[in-house]
Design a protein around this motif. Structure first.
Motif, PDB file in Angstrom:
ATOM      1  N   SER A 167      -8.781   1.819   3.338  1.00 57.84           N
ATOM      2  CA  SER A 167      -8.322   0.816   2.377  1.00 57.84           C
ATOM      3  C   SER A 167      -8.308  -0.535   3.063  1.00 57.84           C
ATOM      4  O   SER A 167      -7.974  -0.644   4.245  1.00 57.84           O
ATOM      5  CB  SER A 167      -6.909   1.126   1.881  1.00 57.84           C
TER       6      SER A 167
ATOM      7  N   ASP B  99     -10.520   0.948  -1.854  1.00 58.24           N
ATOM      8  CA  ASP B  99     -10.373   2.274  -1.263  1.00 58.24           C
ATOM      9  C   ASP B  99     -11.697   3.035  -1.319  1.00 58.24           C
ATOM     10  O   ASP B  99     -12.360   3.055  -2.352  1.00 58.24           O
ATOM     11  CB  ASP B  99      -9.293   3.040  -2.025  1.00 58.24           C
TER      12      ASP B  99
ATOM     13  N   ARG C 173     -10.311   8.373   4.629  1.00 58.78           N
ATOM     14  CA  ARG C 173     -10.520   7.299   3.662  1.00 58.78           C
ATOM     15  C   ARG C 173     -10.078   5.980   4.292  1.00 58.78           C
ATOM     16  O   ARG C 173      -9.324   5.976   5.266  1.00 58.78           O
ATOM     17  CB  ARG C 173      -9.729   7.555   2.382  1.00 58.78           C
TER      18      ARG C 173
ATOM     19  N   TRP D 232       0.832  -1.198   0.000  1.00 57.44           N
ATOM     20  CA  TRP D 232       0.000   0.000   0.000  1.00 57.44           C
ATOM     21  C   TRP D 232       0.872   1.257   0.000  1.00 57.44           C
ATOM     22  O   TRP D 232       0.619   2.193  -0.755  1.00 57.44           O
ATOM     23  CB  TRP D 232      -0.923  -0.027   1.225  1.00 57.44           C
TER      24      TRP D 232
ATOM     25  N   LEU E 231      -4.551   3.958  -5.713  1.00 57.61           N
ATOM     26  CA  LEU E 231      -5.239   2.929  -4.923  1.00 57.61           C
ATOM     27  C   LEU E 231      -6.571   2.546  -5.547  1.00 57.61           C
ATOM     28  O   LEU E 231      -6.996   1.404  -5.466  1.00 57.61           O
ATOM     29  CB  LEU E 231      -5.488   3.426  -3.494  1.00 57.61           C
ATOM     30  N   ARG E 232      -7.222   3.505  -6.184  1.00 55.97           N
ATOM     31  CA  ARG E 232      -8.520   3.217  -6.792  1.00 55.97           C
ATOM     32  C   ARG E 232      -8.386   2.309  -7.999  1.00 55.97           C
ATOM     33  O   ARG E 232      -9.344   1.653  -8.401  1.00 55.97           O
ATOM     34  CB  ARG E 232      -9.213   4.519  -7.156  1.00 55.97           C
TER      35      ARG E 232
END
Length: 93
Positions: free
Chosen positions: A61, A48, A59, A28, A40-41
Motif C-alpha cells: 500500500s 493497494d 501486498r 491505514w 483498502l481497495r
C-alpha cells in the motif's frame, strides 16, 4: 474486526519516519481494522496491490509518493501482519 500485527523490526523504523507518513499509516490501520484489506481497495490513494517475485504472497500500500507498506494476510485468523515500511526505490538494480 481485523487484528494488525507489526513485525518487531518495524517499531524501530516508525520513529525515523516523517510525520505525514506516520499519519497515513495510522489511517491505514484504521481502515484495515474496521473493514479489512478489502476496504483498502476502495480508497484509491493507498493504491493497494499484490506483489510479485520474491515478495509473492505479500501486498503493498502507498503511504505517500515515496513510502510503501508491505503486509501479508492470514484469513484463518483474520489478521494482517505488517512486514515493512520503506522508501520505494525507483532505480533498476
Amino acid at each position: 474486526m481485523w487484528e494488525i500485527y507489526e513485525h518487531h523490526s518495524l517499531t524501530r523504523k516508525l520513529g525515523k519516519l516523517p510525520v505525514e507518513v506516520l499519519k497515513r499509516y495510522e489511517k491505514w490501520k484504521d481502515v484495515v481494522g474496521i473493514s479489512g484489506p478489502g476496504g483498502l481497495r476502495l480508497i484509491k490513494g493507498f493504491h493497494d496491490e499484490s506483489l510479485k517475485g520474491k515478495w509473492e504472497g505479500y501486498r503493498s500500500s502507498r503511504l505517500g509518493k515515496q513510502y510503501r507498506l508491505v503486509y501479508t494476510i492470514e484469513k484463518e485468523r483474520f489478521y494482517v501482519k505488517v512486514v515493512d515500511i520503506n522508501p520505494h526505490d525507483y532505480r533498476r538494480k
